[in-house]
Design a protein around this motif. Structure first.
Motif, PDB file in Angstrom:
ATOM      1  N   SER A  83       0.814  -1.216   0.000  1.00 32.97           N
ATOM      2  CA  SER A  83       0.000   0.000   0.000  1.00 32.97           C
ATOM      3  C   SER A  83       0.847   1.266   0.000  1.00 32.97           C
ATOM      4  CB  SER A  83      -0.946  -0.003   1.213  1.00 32.97           C
ATOM      5  OG  SER A  83      -0.202   0.008   2.421  1.00 32.97           O
ATOM      6  N   ALA A  84       2.154   1.126  -0.214  1.00 32.63           N
ATOM      7  CA  ALA A  84       3.065   2.254  -0.064  1.00 32.63           C
ATOM      8  C   ALA A  84       2.846   3.366  -1.077  1.00 32.63           C
ATOM      9  CB  ALA A  84       4.512   1.756  -0.148  1.00 32.63           C
ATOM     10  N   HIS A  85       2.399   3.034  -2.276  1.00 30.79           N
ATOM     11  CA  HIS A  85       2.364   4.024  -3.349  1.00 30.79           C
ATOM     12  C   HIS A  85       0.981   4.171  -3.995  1.00 30.79           C
ATOM     13  CE1 HIS A  85       6.663   2.661  -3.201  1.00 30.79           C
ATOM     14  NE2 HIS A  85       6.833   3.969  -3.169  1.00 30.79           N
ATOM     15  N   ARG A  86      -0.071   3.780  -3.309  1.00 26.36           N
ATOM     16  CA  ARG A  86      -1.395   3.771  -3.939  1.00 26.36           C
ATOM     17  C   ARG A  86      -1.986   5.165  -4.143  1.00 26.36           C
ATOM     18  NH1 ARG A  86      -3.370  -1.522  -0.534  1.00 26.36           N
ATOM     19  NH2 ARG A  86      -2.180  -3.037  -1.772  1.00 26.36           N
ATOM     20  N   TYR A  93      -2.313   4.014 -10.647  1.00 29.25           N
ATOM     21  CA  TYR A  93      -3.122   3.104  -9.848  1.00 29.25           C
ATOM     22  C   TYR A  93      -3.532   1.927 -10.737  1.00 29.25           C
ATOM     23  CZ  TYR A  93      -6.526   1.760  -6.246  1.00 29.25           C
ATOM     24  OH  TYR A  93      -7.223   1.096  -5.259  1.00 29.25           O
ATOM     25  N   GLY A  94      -3.137   0.725 -10.340  1.00 28.67           N
ATOM     26  CA  GLY A  94      -3.260  -0.434 -11.220  1.00 28.67           C
ATOM     27  C   GLY A  94      -4.620  -1.089 -11.241  1.00 28.67           C
ATOM     28  N   PHE A  95      -5.643  -0.309 -11.545  1.00 23.94           N
ATOM     29  CA  PHE A  95      -7.004  -0.824 -11.689  1.00 23.94           C
ATOM     30  C   PHE A  95      -7.428  -0.478 -13.112  1.00 23.94           C
ATOM     31  CE2 PHE A  95     -10.900  -1.549  -8.755  1.00 23.94           C
ATOM     32  CZ  PHE A  95     -11.552  -2.277  -9.741  1.00 23.94           C
ATOM     33  N   PRO A 113      -3.944  -2.180  -6.497  1.00 24.76           N
ATOM     34  CA  PRO A 113      -4.959  -1.796  -5.513  1.00 24.76           C
ATOM     35  C   PRO A 113      -5.017  -2.772  -4.339  1.00 24.76           C
ATOM     36  CG  PRO A 113      -5.841  -1.690  -7.742  1.00 24.76           C
ATOM     37  CD  PRO A 113      -4.516  -2.392  -7.828  1.00 24.76           C
ATOM     38  N   GLY A 114      -5.517  -2.292  -3.216  1.00 24.23           N
ATOM     39  CA  GLY A 114      -5.778  -3.169  -2.082  1.00 24.23           C
ATOM     40  C   GLY A 114      -6.996  -4.035  -2.355  1.00 24.23           C
ATOM     41  N   ALA A 290      -4.633  -9.495  -9.849  1.00 28.30           N
ATOM     42  CA  ALA A 290      -4.538  -8.121 -10.346  1.00 28.30           C
ATOM     43  C   ALA A 290      -3.114  -7.803 -10.782  1.00 28.30           C
ATOM     44  CB  ALA A 290      -4.992  -7.145  -9.272  1.00 28.30           C
ATOM     45  N   ALA A 291      -2.125  -8.291 -10.038  1.00 23.83           N
ATOM     46  CA  ALA A 291      -0.732  -8.051 -10.411  1.00 23.83           C
ATOM     47  C   ALA A 291      -0.405  -8.683 -11.758  1.00 23.83           C
ATOM     48  CB  ALA A 291       0.200  -8.588  -9.329  1.00 23.83           C
ATOM     49  N   VAL A 292      -0.894  -9.892 -11.984  1.00 24.08           N
ATOM     50  CA  VAL A 292      -0.648 -10.558 -13.267  1.00 24.08           C
ATOM     51  C   VAL A 292      -1.392  -9.852 -14.396  1.00 24.08           C
ATOM     52  CG1 VAL A 292      -0.974 -12.720 -14.551  1.00 24.08           C
ATOM     53  CG2 VAL A 292      -0.130 -12.775 -12.193  1.00 24.08           C
ATOM     54  N   GLN A 293      -2.608  -9.397 -14.136  1.00 27.34           N
ATOM     55  CA  GLN A 293      -3.351  -8.622 -15.133  1.00 27.34           C
ATOM     56  C   GLN A 293      -2.560  -7.374 -15.526  1.00 27.34           C
ATOM     57  OE1 GLN A 293      -7.204  -7.343 -13.749  1.00 27.34           O
ATOM     58  NE2 GLN A 293      -7.786  -6.427 -15.699  1.00 27.34           N
TER      59      GLN A 293
END
Length: 313
Positions: A83-86, A93-95, A113-114, A290-293
């Motif tokens: 959550s350091a850089h959200r 933001y990786g959504f 994202p969380g 989500a990370a793989v996406q």
């Protein structure tokens, strides 16, 4: 083309599940460190700078330190699962469903994202952006998650003989997810967040109750459902239930890894009260999936490659 990937924190829950999703994929070559090297700053620095993409599966402070280890001249791109850089400047933001796939694919630094915010933002952000819901409303979020989201200590606690049947927390009203929920939904006030943990390894339900009749305007629950369905119409990952609305939602204790997300809008007769609900896997779309996406998008690969989308929980 083969992309070199280094998972910093590969021995943790999120890192292990990312590695499982990448196993057997010829598009990637994993840079791995043994147990001794993982604790060696020099070995980590070398791996971070050698990678085409570094995925940080670390607590917040070590994640910040890892970013500092990457040379300014390095071509390494970053996906940070902490959550350091959200809400940090200079980070995407990786959504991708919310910020746009092109933005993610061209980013050098992506903040995953969380898990709880993924469900909340999927429900609220499009509706606030469209003007169907007010940005100045005092939103509340009720959510339950499998215990794997709490990391090693909580996993061990739930493996013990005296494991809790239900654990609710966050009573200081200062959960680390609050800034990201407010910022990426475009809200004027922080949300009231009531998280809880249940005795199942994975799975998550995130709910936002709404008293539509107390809001300005004349919005109906059906309008919210239709707007969400239109927003996610082209998404291969997020779906909106429009027919055969269920009378209950469950998290299965035997749930398999799943990288999709289902959204529901329940309304009373008249539609003036609503319950917006997201169901997802806290380790799937809420973390590793989500990370793989995002990794697929960074590497100009099919967005859903390697994801587990076959069935819901």
């Amino acid at each position: 083309m083969t992309h070199k990937v280094f998972i910093d924190g590969a021995a943790g829950t999120t890192g292990l599940e990312i590695a499982e999703r990448l196993a057997g994929r010829s598009e990637f070559s994993l840079i791995t460190l043994d147990d001794t090297q993982r604790k060696d700053a020099g070995a980590r620095r070398e791996a971070l700078n050698e990678a085409d993409v570094a995925i940080l599966c670390l607590p917040d402070d070590p994640a910040r330190e890892a970013v500092e280890m990457i040379d300014s001249s390095s071509d390494t791109r970053i996906i940070d699962a902490s959550s350091a850089h959200r809400t940090a400047e200079g980070w995407c933001y990786g959504f991708p469903e919310l910020v746009g796939r092109d933005r993610v694919s061209h980013a050098r630094r992506v903040s995953n994202p969380g898990c709880y915010p993924t469900g909340f933002l999927a429900l609220i952000a499009p509706l606030v952006s469209d003007g169907l819901l007010p940005a100045d409303w005092p939103y509340t979020v009720n959510a339950v998650s499998g215990y794997s989201g709490g990391g090693k200590a909580l996993i061990e606690r739930y493996a013990a003989d005296d494991a809790p049947g239900f654990r609710t927390y966050g009573y200081d009203l200062a959960h680390k997810h609050l800034p990201e929920m407010k910022a990426h939904a475009g809200l004027e006030h922080p949300v009231i967040f009531a998280p809880a943990v249940v005795p199942t390894y994975r799975g998550m339900i995130v709910e936002v109750p709404l008293h539509l009749g107390a809001m300005d305007g004349d919005v109906h629950a059906d309008e919210l459902r239709e707007a969400l369905a239109q927003f996610y119409e082209a998404s291969p990952v997020v779906s909106v239930c429009q027919n055969d609305i269920p009378t209950e939602l469950v998290i299965s204790a035997e749930a398999e890894p799943w990288d999709g997300m289902e959204l529901f809008v329940f309304g009373n007769e008249g539609g003036w009260n609503a319950r917006l609900v997201a169901r997802l896997d806290n380790l799937g779309k809420g973390a590793s999936g989500a990370a793989v996406q995002n990794l697929n998008l960074l590497c100009d690969l099919p967005e859903t490659a390697g994801l587990r989308l076959a069935s819901a929980q």
